[in-house]
Design a protein around this motif. Structure first.
Motif, PDB file in Angstrom:
ATOM      1  N   TYR A 102     -41.026  -8.881  25.539  1.00 51.54           N
ATOM      2  CA  TYR A 102     -40.061  -7.847  25.755  1.00 51.54           C
ATOM      3  C   TYR A 102     -39.247  -8.263  26.966  1.00 51.54           C
ATOM      4  O   TYR A 102     -38.018  -8.133  26.859  1.00 51.54           O
ATOM      5  N   THR A 103     -39.773  -8.639  27.874  1.00 51.64           N
ATOM      6  CA  THR A 103     -38.919  -8.933  29.196  1.00 51.64           C
ATOM      7  C   THR A 103     -38.414 -10.207  28.754  1.00 51.64           C
ATOM      8  O   THR A 103     -37.050 -10.198  29.388  1.00 51.64           O
ATOM      9  N   ILE A 104     -39.006 -11.324  28.340  1.00 57.52           N
ATOM     10  CA  ILE A 104     -38.266 -12.495  28.023  1.00 57.52           C
ATOM     11  C   ILE A 104     -37.074 -12.253  27.213  1.00 57.52           C
ATOM     12  O   ILE A 104     -35.876 -12.836  27.185  1.00 57.52           O
ATOM     13  N   ASN A 105     -37.314 -11.252  25.981  1.00 57.71           N
ATOM     14  CA  ASN A 105     -36.232 -11.008  25.190  1.00 57.71           C
ATOM     15  C   ASN A 105     -35.126 -10.487  25.656  1.00 57.71           C
ATOM     16  O   ASN A 105     -33.910 -10.507  25.519  1.00 57.71           O
ATOM     17  N   LYS A 106     -35.154  -9.711  26.687  1.00 58.79           N
ATOM     18  CA  LYS A 106     -34.213  -8.630  27.521  1.00 58.79           C
ATOM     19  C   LYS A 106     -33.577  -9.629  28.393  1.00 58.79           C
ATOM     20  O   LYS A 106     -32.111  -9.745  28.392  1.00 58.79           O
ATOM     21  N   PHE A 107     -34.093 -10.508  29.065  1.00 55.62           N
ATOM     22  CA  PHE A 107     -33.361 -11.585  29.943  1.00 55.62           C
ATOM     23  C   PHE A 107     -32.757 -12.400  28.986  1.00 55.62           C
ATOM     24  O   PHE A 107     -31.388 -12.980  29.584  1.00 55.62           O
ATOM     25  N   ILE A 108     -33.050 -12.897  27.934  1.00 58.71           N
ATOM     26  CA  ILE A 108     -32.632 -14.060  26.806  1.00 58.71           C
ATOM     27  C   ILE A 108     -31.248 -13.124  26.361  1.00 58.71           C
ATOM     28  O   ILE A 108     -29.971 -13.870  26.632  1.00 58.71           O
ATOM     29  N   SER A 109     -31.288 -11.887  26.255  1.00 60.40           N
ATOM     30  CA  SER A 109     -30.285 -11.411  25.507  1.00 60.40           C
ATOM     31  C   SER A 109     -29.120 -11.109  26.533  1.00 60.40           C
ATOM     32  O   SER A 109     -27.921 -11.122  26.218  1.00 60.40           O
ATOM     33  N   LYS A 110     -29.394 -10.837  27.923  1.00 53.61           N
ATOM     34  CA  LYS A 110     -28.423 -10.411  28.752  1.00 53.61           C
ATOM     35  C   LYS A 110     -27.822 -11.941  29.290  1.00 53.61           C
ATOM     36  O   LYS A 110     -26.462 -11.808  29.662  1.00 53.61           O
ATOM     37  N   ARG A 111     -28.209 -12.996  28.980  1.00 54.29           N
ATOM     38  CA  ARG A 111     -27.601 -14.224  29.254  1.00 54.29           C
ATOM     39  C   ARG A 111     -26.851 -14.625  28.202  1.00 54.29           C
ATOM     40  O   ARG A 111     -25.937 -15.359  28.844  1.00 54.29           O
ATOM     41  N   LYS A 112     -26.863 -14.096  27.044  1.00 54.42           N
ATOM     42  CA  LYS A 112     -25.947 -14.413  26.026  1.00 54.42           C
ATOM     43  C   LYS A 112     -24.685 -13.751  26.141  1.00 54.42           C
ATOM     44  O   LYS A 112     -23.983 -12.849  26.383  1.00 54.42           O
TER      45      LYS A 112
END
Length: 130
Positions: free
Chosen positions: A120-130
């Motif tokens: 979940y944390t990785i997905n949140k981090f990736i989605s913020k970078r996009k």
């Protein structure tokens, strides 16, 4: 475990004696089961209902409901297994076995929760970078 079951049986017998002796209630076994289980069930229902309403207000995910439901089922299962061992004399009926079994579920669930949190944390981090 056998001692625990015997203690529970003693408690139930004491409640029976109090209901019949102190209050002068003369009920058949079926009538007593009807009222005691009915009342315990309703008290449990309201405790669960208000607990879940509180969880709902906190906006927690459905995961907590699934965990509570599963954990309750696991409690029933481990005690059913221990009682089966006592009835059939296959294995030892021990309270510690039930506790260890539940601990196994909790440890594996915590591992699952940690993995899910990392994803979940990785997905949140990736989605913020996009």
């Amino acid at each position: 475990m056998r001692d625990f079951v015997m203690l529970m049986a003693e408690i139930v017998n004491e409640i029976h004696d109090i209901l019949t002796g102190l209050f002068g209630l003369h009920m058949t076994d079926k009538e007593l089961h009807f009222w005691v289980i009915g009342i315990v069930g309703m008290v449990t229902f309201f405790l669960v209902y208000f607990s879940f309403k509180l969880i709902e207000k906190m906006k927690w995910s459905v995961t907590i409901y699934a965990f509570i439901y599963t954990f309750t089922g696991m409690i029933v299962l481990v005690f059913a297994i221990e009682l089966q061992q006592a009835i059939t004399n296959r294995g030892n009926m021990e309270f510690a076995d039930a506790v260890v079994g539940l601990r196994g579920f909790l440890v594996l669930f915590i591992i699952y929760a940690l993995i899910a949190l990392v994803i979940y944390t990785i997905n949140k981090f990736i989605s913020k970078r996009k």
